[in-house]
Design an enzyme around this catalytic site. Structure first.
Site, PDB file in Angstrom:
ATOM      1  N   LYS A 172     -13.601   7.942   2.973  1.00 26.58           N
ATOM      2  CA  LYS A 172     -13.229   6.878   3.900  1.00 26.58           C
ATOM      3  C   LYS A 172     -12.473   7.494   5.067  1.00 26.58           C
ATOM      4  O   LYS A 172     -11.435   8.124   4.885  1.00 26.58           O
ATOM      5  CB  LYS A 172     -12.370   5.825   3.216  1.00 26.58           C
ATOM      6  CG  LYS A 172     -12.071   4.661   4.161  1.00 26.58           C
ATOM      7  CD  LYS A 172     -10.920   3.812   3.677  1.00 26.58           C
ATOM      8  CE  LYS A 172     -10.511   2.867   4.802  1.00 26.58           C
ATOM      9  NZ  LYS A 172      -9.234   2.200   4.499  1.00 26.58           N
ATOM     10  N   GLY A 260      -6.283  -6.702   6.069  1.00 27.62           N
ATOM     11  CA  GLY A 260      -5.963  -8.058   6.478  1.00 27.62           C
ATOM     12  C   GLY A 260      -6.013  -9.098   5.388  1.00 27.62           C
ATOM     13  O   GLY A 260      -5.453 -10.185   5.542  1.00 27.62           O
ATOM     14  N   THR A 282      -2.739  -3.905  -0.315  1.00 29.73           N
ATOM     15  CA  THR A 282      -1.459  -4.610  -0.304  1.00 29.73           C
ATOM     16  C   THR A 282      -1.541  -5.986  -0.942  1.00 29.73           C
ATOM     17  O   THR A 282      -0.611  -6.419  -1.633  1.00 29.73           O
ATOM     18  CB  THR A 282      -0.947  -4.738   1.144  1.00 29.73           C
ATOM     19  OG1 THR A 282      -0.931  -3.447   1.745  1.00 29.73           O
ATOM     20  CG2 THR A 282       0.452  -5.322   1.178  1.00 29.73           C
TER      21      THR A 282
END
Length: 329
Positions: A172, A260, A282
């Protein structure tokens, strides 16, 4: 001596003794009559009558039972760089209180890919626990990332080290523009993507929600594009549905929302837009109950995917009753 009966059982010729019943035949085949269904000459034979139904010469029988359902080839999988996965959820490995909680959340999420950062070994305590002690890279696909890199050179250097450490080529790539917003620097990102692809890496690339930039990344060798839904770690949800949908419609590589997501409904929205998957860290790690949130995210991704495949109803300007108004009492 009476001639045997000539039968066709599940497409194969078979003989039976005169006077045999269907139940006797099923028993000879080593099957439990209570666990099968029998069709005789195109007509289903009631299970209650199998022991009383005599076979006749020329009978054609189909005997069926239940097996694990579904054609694996038709499973709703997704493929990136020739590697196929069932789960469309990718999870990170940061911000957890410890590796054990991280591993438990991963198990609850059902994810088959985890992103991992490349950091220096703690040489002062080489016996300290490591992520690989809790999450086996032989069972879960590790996706090394370049979190914290702010230029192409450092990102490429990081992934070269990752390949040396674990042999990973599926990686990534993210090159950040600034620390406040953590938005990607697309010029440096494209530069790094070209170098990595030339060196045999298979970069999945974090990018802006820009359809033009996404196509440029494909041309540069990206095997997947990963537009942000909102700033990293913000939990604001998908703020840019139109542009993400445009990226999905124009892409010839997988599209995954990266960054997000704050709660399960955000993950469902990403999937309803037609994305191939969602990456998050998160939203799970900072939940009060990370393991339970991981399970919620798993279900949300699955629900969003089903909603996308089923095709939602059209939106209308005015109400449309689900029950007819004619014939009211």
């Amino acid at each position: 001596m009476t001639a045997p009966l000539h039968l066709t059982v599940n497409g194969q010729p078979r003989c039976a003794a005169p006077g045999s019943t269907i139940a006797a035949l099923v028993g000879e085949l080593g099957l439990d009559p209570a666990k099968v269904a029998v069709e005789r000459n195109g007509v289903i034979a009631p299970r209650s009558a199998l022991a009383m139904t005599a076979l006749e010469d020329g009978d054609v029988l189909e005997i069926v039972h239940f097996v694990g359902g579904g054609d694996s080839a038709a499973a709703d999988t997704w493929t990136v760089a020739g590697r196929t996965f069932t789960s469309r959820l990718i999870v990170g490995t940061g911000k957890y209180k410890d590796f054990a909680e991280n591993a438990a959340a991963l198990a609850a999420s059902g994810a088959e890919i985890v992103t991992v950062a490349v950091r220096r070994v703690n040489v002062s305590d080489p016996a300290a626990p490591m992520l690989t002690d809790f999450i086996d890279p032989k069972k879960v696909t590790y996706l090394p990332n370049t979190a914290g890199c702010f230029d192409a050179d450092s990102a490429v250097r990081t992934l070269r080290l990752a390949r040396e450490a674990g042999g990973w080529d599926l990686v990534k790539l993210e090159v950040l523009g600034e620390a406040r917003t953590l938005y990607p620097d697309m010029r440096e990102t494209l530069k790094a993507c070209e170098v990595l692809a030339h060196e045999g890496f298979l970069p999945m690339v974090y990018c802006t929600d820009d359809p033009i930039a996404a196509k440029q990344l494909e041309s540069a060798g990206a095997v997947a594009v990963m537009p942000l839904g909102a700033p990293i770690g913000s939990g604001l949800g998908i703020q840019n549905r139109v542009t993400i949908r445009l990226i999905v419609e124009g892409a010839s590589v997988p599209v995954l929302v990266d960054a997000g997501v704050g709660t399960a409904s955000d993950a469902a929205v990403a999937m309803e837009l037609g994305c191939d998957g969602v990456l998050m860290n998160t939203a799970i790690a900072e939940a009060k109950d990370p393991v339970r949130m991981a399970r919620a995210m798993k279900l949300a991704v699955e629900a969003g995917r089903h909603a996308y495949l089923s095709g939602r109803m059209a939106t209308r300007k005015y109400a449309d009753p689900s029950s007819p108004l004619a014939g009211l009492i």
